[in-house]
Write a protein that holds these residues in place. Structure first.
Motif, mmCIF file in Angstrom:
data_model
loop_
_atom_site.group_PDB
_atom_site.id
_atom_site.type_symbol
_atom_site.label_atom_id
_atom_site.label_comp_id
_atom_site.label_asym_id
_atom_site.label_seq_id
_atom_site.Cartn_x
_atom_site.Cartn_y
_atom_site.Cartn_z
ATOM 1 N N GLY A 75 -7.070 5.255 -6.914
ATOM 2 C CA GLY A 75 -5.808 6.428 -6.849
ATOM 3 C C GLY A 75 -6.159 7.458 -5.988
ATOM 4 O O GLY A 75 -5.192 7.813 -5.241
ATOM 5 N N LEU A 115 2.435 5.404 -14.421
ATOM 6 C CA LEU A 115 2.254 4.618 -12.950
ATOM 7 C C LEU A 115 2.180 3.210 -13.132
ATOM 8 O O LEU A 115 1.248 2.485 -12.932
ATOM 9 C CB LEU A 115 0.644 5.072 -12.471
ATOM 10 C CG LEU A 115 0.760 6.624 -12.111
ATOM 11 C CD1 LEU A 115 -0.798 7.014 -11.642
ATOM 12 C CD2 LEU A 115 1.571 6.817 -10.653
ATOM 13 N N GLN A 138 0.706 -1.088 -0.006
ATOM 14 C CA GLN A 138 0.117 -0.046 -0.073
ATOM 15 C C GLN A 138 0.832 1.327 0.078
ATOM 16 O O GLN A 138 0.556 2.027 -0.617
ATOM 17 C CB GLN A 138 -0.817 0.187 1.129
ATOM 18 C CG GLN A 138 -1.883 0.985 1.351
ATOM 19 C CD GLN A 138 -2.815 1.201 2.579
ATOM 20 O OE1 GLN A 138 -3.409 2.034 2.678
ATOM 21 N NE2 GLN A 138 -3.011 -0.028 3.110
ATOM 22 N N GLU A 152 4.414 5.861 -5.414
ATOM 23 C CA GLU A 152 4.428 6.087 -6.972
ATOM 24 C C GLU A 152 3.517 7.169 -7.038
ATOM 25 O O GLU A 152 3.710 8.110 -7.950
ATOM 26 C CB GLU A 152 4.266 4.627 -7.665
ATOM 27 C CG GLU A 152 4.401 4.866 -9.006
ATOM 28 C CD GLU A 152 4.015 3.743 -9.923
ATOM 29 O OE1 GLU A 152 4.885 3.393 -10.567
ATOM 30 O OE2 GLU A 152 2.678 3.294 -9.710
ATOM 31 N N LEU A 153 2.053 6.796 -6.701
ATOM 32 C CA LEU A 153 1.365 8.006 -6.730
ATOM 33 C C LEU A 153 1.511 9.556 -6.530
ATOM 34 O O LEU A 153 1.213 10.170 -7.333
ATOM 35 C CB LEU A 153 -0.211 7.577 -6.265
ATOM 36 C CG LEU A 153 -1.012 6.312 -6.779
ATOM 37 C CD1 LEU A 153 -1.971 5.703 -5.435
ATOM 38 C CD2 LEU A 153 -1.762 6.767 -8.073
ATOM 39 N N ILE A 195 2.720 1.693 -3.469
ATOM 40 C CA ILE A 195 1.862 2.159 -4.527
ATOM 41 C C ILE A 195 1.603 3.926 -4.081
ATOM 42 O O ILE A 195 1.576 4.770 -5.044
ATOM 43 C CB ILE A 195 0.475 1.253 -4.374
ATOM 44 C CG1 ILE A 195 0.503 0.132 -4.977
ATOM 45 C CG2 ILE A 195 -0.568 1.974 -5.355
ATOM 46 C CD1 ILE A 195 -0.594 -0.865 -4.409
ATOM 47 N N ARG A 196 1.467 4.087 -3.092
ATOM 48 C CA ARG A 196 1.289 5.261 -2.721
ATOM 49 C C ARG A 196 2.318 6.470 -3.095
ATOM 50 O O ARG A 196 2.317 7.305 -3.636
ATOM 51 C CB ARG A 196 0.813 5.592 -1.088
ATOM 52 C CG ARG A 196 0.422 6.951 -0.672
ATOM 53 C CD ARG A 196 -0.031 7.170 0.675
ATOM 54 N NE ARG A 196 -0.958 6.466 0.867
ATOM 55 C CZ ARG A 196 -1.230 5.220 1.818
ATOM 56 N NH1 ARG A 196 0.036 4.875 2.211
ATOM 57 N NH2 ARG A 196 -2.180 4.751 1.857
ATOM 58 N N PHE A 205 1.176 0.945 -9.861
ATOM 59 C CA PHE A 205 0.032 1.208 -9.610
ATOM 60 C C PHE A 205 -1.047 0.321 -10.557
ATOM 61 O O PHE A 205 -1.798 -0.432 -10.132
ATOM 62 C CB PHE A 205 -0.552 2.698 -9.555
ATOM 63 C CG PHE A 205 -2.058 2.778 -9.218
ATOM 64 C CD1 PHE A 205 -2.440 2.095 -8.319
ATOM 65 C CD2 PHE A 205 -2.646 3.814 -10.031
ATOM 66 C CE1 PHE A 205 -3.849 2.236 -7.907
ATOM 67 C CE2 PHE A 205 -4.047 4.041 -9.699
ATOM 68 C CZ PHE A 205 -4.628 3.207 -8.631
#
Length: 194
Positions: A158, A50, A25, A31-32, A28-29, A53
């Motif tokens: 996202g 992304l 988690q 990268e976002l 992913i965050r 993601f």
């Protein structure tokens, strides 16, 4: 209605798996945040930037597998599948589950690992894994709402991950409730602004 329900159920499963895998988690965050930042909303134009993601969404859909089978199909001509003859007019019952959970391509299928959908560089799509990702079915009977569902999951998940961390409150139960789709059991989570 059908597309709305399946998308919301997929998002419920997604949060459940992300709570079980907090390091994923966070990855992913990160990268976002590096691509979208905090000053604007995520957009579909961000998608090519992304890769992790996108791989995580594919892995979430593989793991959740909310529709384990599709409706009966009738073979319109004789076919041979894995050396087995299937006569014309035979009714078949495709099992998506066996592709997503019991395919040798997805080693350790119970392990949540988005990287299986990426090559070793961490950015290039693993085409073999992506071709086996049949959560929406395939061929003529493929889900007509696939494009909309993919867009909704990308934008909603996202947005959620850009703004919140999801932490479990109590034990997580991954045994589905069986129905027309596989529902996650009710759960509670703590939604923490980030």
């Amino acid at each position: 209605m059908a597309g709305m329900e399946t998308t919301s159920i997929t998002l419920k499963w997604a949060l459940l798996y992300l709570m079980k895998n907090p390091l994923e988690q966070d990855k992913i965050r990160a990268e976002l945040l590096s691509v979208v930042g905090r000053d604007r909303r995520i957009q579909m134009s961000d998608k090519p930037k992304l890769p992790y993601f996108i791989a995580a969404i594919a892995e979430l859909q593989r793991m959740a597998n909310i529709l384990s089978f599709v409706f009966f199909h009738r073979c319109t001509e004789e076919a041979v599948v894995c050396g087995k003859s299937i006569p014309k007019d035979t009714l078949t019952f495709p099992q998506i589950y066996s592709v997503l959970k019991d395919d040798p391509l997805f080693d350790n299928p119970e392990e949540f690992r988005p990287s299986r959908f990426l090559e070793t560089d961490g950015k290039t799509v693993n085409k073999k894994a992506t071709e086996r990702m049949v959560a929406f079915g395939m061929g003529k009977r493929q889900c007509v709402g696939e494009g909309l569902a993919r867009t909704e999951i990308f934008l909603v998940l996202g947005t959620l991950l850009l703004n919140y961390r999801f932490e479990p409150v109590g034990p997580l139960d991954f045994n589905p409730i069986f129905g027309s789709v596989l529902y996650p059991r009710p759960y509670k989570c703590s939604v923490v602004p980030v």
